[in-house]
Design a protein around this motif. Structure first.
Motif, PDB file in Angstrom:
ATOM      1  N   ARG A   1       1.320   1.377  11.531  1.00  0.00           N
ATOM      2  CA  ARG A   1       1.021   0.442  10.402  1.00  0.00           C
ATOM      3  C   ARG A   1       1.266  -1.125  11.096  1.00  0.00           C
ATOM      4  O   ARG A   1       0.912  -1.954  10.536  1.00  0.00           O
ATOM      5  CB  ARG A   1       1.703   0.700   9.252  1.00  0.00           C
ATOM      6  CG  ARG A   1       1.552   1.846   8.610  1.00  0.00           C
ATOM      7  CD  ARG A   1       2.103   1.799   7.058  1.00  0.00           C
ATOM      8  NE  ARG A   1       1.570   0.720   6.369  1.00  0.00           N
ATOM      9  CZ  ARG A   1       1.738   0.289   5.259  1.00  0.00           C
ATOM     10  NH1 ARG A   1       3.023   0.570   4.587  1.00  0.00           N
ATOM     11  NH2 ARG A   1       1.490  -0.816   4.742  1.00  0.00           N
TER      12      ARG A   1
ATOM     13  N   GLU B   1      -1.513  -3.620  10.417  1.00  0.00           N
ATOM     14  CA  GLU B   1      -1.658  -3.957   9.185  1.00  0.00           C
ATOM     15  C   GLU B   1      -0.536  -5.060   8.930  1.00  0.00           C
ATOM     16  O   GLU B   1      -0.799  -6.243   8.197  1.00  0.00           O
ATOM     17  CB  GLU B   1      -1.788  -2.983   7.921  1.00  0.00           C
ATOM     18  CG  GLU B   1      -2.820  -2.022   7.914  1.00  0.00           C
ATOM     19  CD  GLU B   1      -2.909  -1.066   8.975  1.00  0.00           C
ATOM     20  OE1 GLU B   1      -1.835  -0.778   9.697  1.00  0.00           O
ATOM     21  OE2 GLU B   1      -3.908  -0.269   9.052  1.00  0.00           O
TER      22      GLU B   1
ATOM     23  N   SER C   1      -1.348  -8.353  10.517  1.00  0.00           N
ATOM     24  CA  SER C   1      -2.331  -9.157   9.854  1.00  0.00           C
ATOM     25  C   SER C   1      -1.781  -9.733   8.260  1.00  0.00           C
ATOM     26  O   SER C   1      -2.020 -10.771   8.385  1.00  0.00           O
ATOM     27  CB  SER C   1      -3.366  -8.099   9.301  1.00  0.00           C
ATOM     28  OG  SER C   1      -4.443  -8.665   8.653  1.00  0.00           O
TER      29      SER C   1
END
Length: 96
Positions: A44, A47, A50
């Motif tokens: 992950r 993500e 981000s």
């Protein structure tokens, strides 16, 4: 990446052929082009980065200086400025 014993993977004829070129040395065998995965696949991290970058950008827009953001996020000022620049460019595009 796990290491495997070549004797358990390849036939003896292939091992002997390889030994003609790299006898007793470690070698890396890259994936076939069609088997390669994009960076971050399977985790992950994309993500998470981000979300972190969006937080940095929002704090910057709220008036927090790059120097303070660098200390807060344990990054260099150069990295913070790069993130801000990328987020500015991204915010101008319909899809990023």
């Amino acid at each position: 990446m796990s290491r495997k014993k070549i004797e358990n993977v390849l036939p003896a004829e292939v091992i002997e052929l390889i030994q003609q070129y790299v006898d007793g040395q470690n070698i890396y065998i890259p994936r076939k082009a069609e088997s390669r995965q994009e960076w971050g696949t399977g985790t992950r991290i994309k993500e998470e980065l981000s979300v972190r970058n969006q937080e940095i950008f929002n704090e910057y827009l709220a008036g927090v200086k790059a120097e303070e953001l660098a200390k807060r996020y344990y990054l260099t000022e150069k990295s913070i400025r790069r993130i801000i620049r990328e987020m500015k460019i991204c915010s101008l595009k319909p899809v990023c």
